[in-house]
Motif scaffolding. Structure first.
Motif, PDB file in Angstrom:
ATOM      1  N   ASN A 143       0.821  -1.220   0.000  1.00 27.11           N
ATOM      2  CA  ASN A 143       0.000   0.000   0.000  1.00 27.11           C
ATOM      3  C   ASN A 143       0.852   1.266   0.000  1.00 27.11           C
ATOM      4  O   ASN A 143       0.354   2.361   0.264  1.00 27.11           O
ATOM      5  N   THR A 145       3.471   2.075   1.905  1.00 28.60           N
ATOM      6  CA  THR A 145       4.048   2.520   3.175  1.00 28.60           C
ATOM      7  C   THR A 145       5.559   2.273   3.191  1.00 28.60           C
ATOM      8  O   THR A 145       6.028   1.245   2.719  1.00 28.60           O
ATOM      9  N   ARG A 171       8.795  12.988   2.216  1.00 28.80           N
ATOM     10  CA  ARG A 171       7.674  13.522   1.427  1.00 28.80           C
ATOM     11  C   ARG A 171       6.816  12.433   0.797  1.00 28.80           C
ATOM     12  O   ARG A 171       5.720  12.715   0.310  1.00 28.80           O
ATOM     13  N   ARG A 173       4.204   9.521   0.087  1.00 29.15           N
ATOM     14  CA  ARG A 173       2.871   9.242   0.632  1.00 29.15           C
ATOM     15  C   ARG A 173       2.430   7.854   0.219  1.00 29.15           C
ATOM     16  O   ARG A 173       2.783   7.375  -0.856  1.00 29.15           O
ATOM     17  N   ASN A 174       1.635   7.225   1.080  1.00 28.69           N
ATOM     18  CA  ASN A 174       1.136   5.896   0.737  1.00 28.69           C
ATOM     19  C   ASN A 174      -0.229   6.007   0.050  1.00 28.69           C
ATOM     20  O   ASN A 174      -0.684   7.110  -0.299  1.00 28.69           O
ATOM     21  N   GLN A 175      -0.885   4.891  -0.158  1.00 26.41           N
ATOM     22  CA  GLN A 175      -2.150   4.898  -0.884  1.00 26.41           C
ATOM     23  C   GLN A 175      -3.273   5.577  -0.117  1.00 26.41           C
ATOM     24  O   GLN A 175      -4.294   5.917  -0.707  1.00 26.41           O
ATOM     25  N   ARG A 176      -3.100   5.782   1.178  1.00 25.06           N
ATOM     26  CA  ARG A 176      -4.071   6.554   1.971  1.00 25.06           C
ATOM     27  C   ARG A 176      -3.741   8.043   1.947  1.00 25.06           C
ATOM     28  O   ARG A 176      -4.366   8.824   2.646  1.00 25.06           O
ATOM     29  N   ASP A 177      -2.738   8.422   1.158  1.00 22.28           N
ATOM     30  CA  ASP A 177      -2.268   9.797   1.036  1.00 22.28           C
ATOM     31  C   ASP A 177      -1.690  10.311   2.356  1.00 22.28           C
ATOM     32  O   ASP A 177      -1.803  11.494   2.684  1.00 22.28           O
ATOM     33  N   LEU A 178      -1.044   9.424   3.106  1.00 22.91           N
ATOM     34  CA  LEU A 178      -0.408   9.787   4.363  1.00 22.91           C
ATOM     35  C   LEU A 178       1.101   9.767   4.189  1.00 22.91           C
ATOM     36  O   LEU A 178       1.652   8.879   3.524  1.00 22.91           O
ATOM     37  N   ASP A 179       1.767  10.754   4.796  1.00 25.04           N
ATOM     38  CA  ASP A 179       3.227  10.745   4.815  1.00 25.04           C
ATOM     39  C   ASP A 179       3.713  10.391   6.219  1.00 25.04           C
ATOM     40  O   ASP A 179       2.918  10.080   7.111  1.00 25.04           O
ATOM     41  N   ASP A 182       2.205  12.331   9.071  1.00 19.41           N
ATOM     42  CA  ASP A 182       0.839  11.891   9.382  1.00 19.41           C
ATOM     43  C   ASP A 182       0.857  10.639  10.256  1.00 19.41           C
ATOM     44  O   ASP A 182       0.049  10.500  11.180  1.00 19.41           O
TER      45      ASP A 182
END
Length: 202
Positions: A143, A145, A171, A173-179, A182
Motif C-alpha cells: 500500500n 508505506t 515527502r 505518501r502511501n495509498q491513503r495519502d499519508l506521509d 501523518d
C-alpha cells in the motif's frame, strides 16, 4: 492397515508434541523429535513456521536446536509472506538477524520487507544492519508505506533519525495519502510529526 494407522497416530502425536515443546522452550524434546526425522520447517495449524515461532515466543533454546538442523530453511515463509528475518527484525534480535543473513537469508523482498519490520520494532541497530546490507531505505509495502512511516508511528525515534540520515524521503505518501508526519501524528507523537513536517529543502 493396522501398521499404517499406527504410523499416522505416531506422526500426529509427534506434531502435537513438537509445537507444545516449542511453546515451553523445551529444546530436549524438540531435538529428540528432529533426530527421529521430524521436519524442522513444519508449520503449526495457523501456518506459522517453527523457527519463526521460536523467535516470536521467544523460545531461545528451541531456536538453537532448530538452527543446528542442516535442513532448516532460513527463508521459509508463513501464510502472509513473513520470514524469520522479519520476526527477528521486529523483535530487535540483532544477533539472530546477523546469523540469518550470514546463512543466506534475503535482506529484502518486494512488498512488506524486513526493513519495514525493523523500523516498526524497538532497535535502531536492526534498521542499521539491514541498510548496511543493502535494504532500500524507501522500500514500499503493497500500500506504499515506507520504513520511515512505520518508524514514525511505531518504532524508535532513533530509527526515524537513522532513516533520515540514510536518505529516507519524508515527502513520500502511501495509498491513503499519508506521509511520515501523518503517521507520527496518528500515534500522538506531535513533536516528531512537527519535525517530519518541517521543510527540508529537498
Amino acid at each position: 492397515m493396522v501398521l499404517a494407522t499406527w504410523f499416522s497416530i505416531a506422526r500426529a502425536g509427534a506434531y502435537e508434541d513438537f509445537f507444545a515443546a516449542l511453546e515451553r522452550d523445551d529444546a530436549r524434546t524438540v531435538t529428540a523429535l528432529l533426530q527421529r526425522g521430524f521436519d524442522p520447517n513444519s508449520r503449526n495449524p495457523e501456518g506459522q513456521v517453527a523457527f519463526f515461532l521460536a523467535l516470536r515466543q521467544p523460545a531461545p533454546a528451541v531456536a538453537e536446536a532448530l538452527w543446528a538442523h542442516p535442513q532448516l530453511q532460513v527463508d521459509a515463509v508463513n501464510g502472509v509472506g513473513e520470514t524469520p528475518l522479519m520476526m527477528a527484525a521486529l523483535r530487535g534480535q540483532v544477533g539472530w538477524m546477523r546469523r540469518l543473513l550470514e546463512r543466506g537469508a534475503r535482506v529484502h523482498q518486494e512488498g512488506w520487507s524486513p526493513i519495514h519490520y525493523a523500523a516498526t520494532g524497538p532497535e535502531p541497530q536492526a534498521v542499521e544492519l539491514l541498510l548496511d546490507r543493502g535494504a532500500p531505505v524507501d522500500a514500499r509495502s503493497p500500500n506504499g508505506t515506507t520504513p520511515l512511516m512505520m518508524a514514525a508511528r511505531y518504532g524508535s525515534e532513533r530509527s526515524v533519525a537513522l532513516l533520515l540520515q540514510r536518505g529516507a524521503d519524508r515527502r513520500l505518501r502511501n495509498q491513503r495519502d499519508l506521509d511520515a508526519a501523518d503517521f507520527a501524528r496518528e500515534a500522538g507523537r506531535e513533536a516528531l510529526a512537527r519535525q517530519l513536517a518541517a521543510p527540508t529543502g529537498r
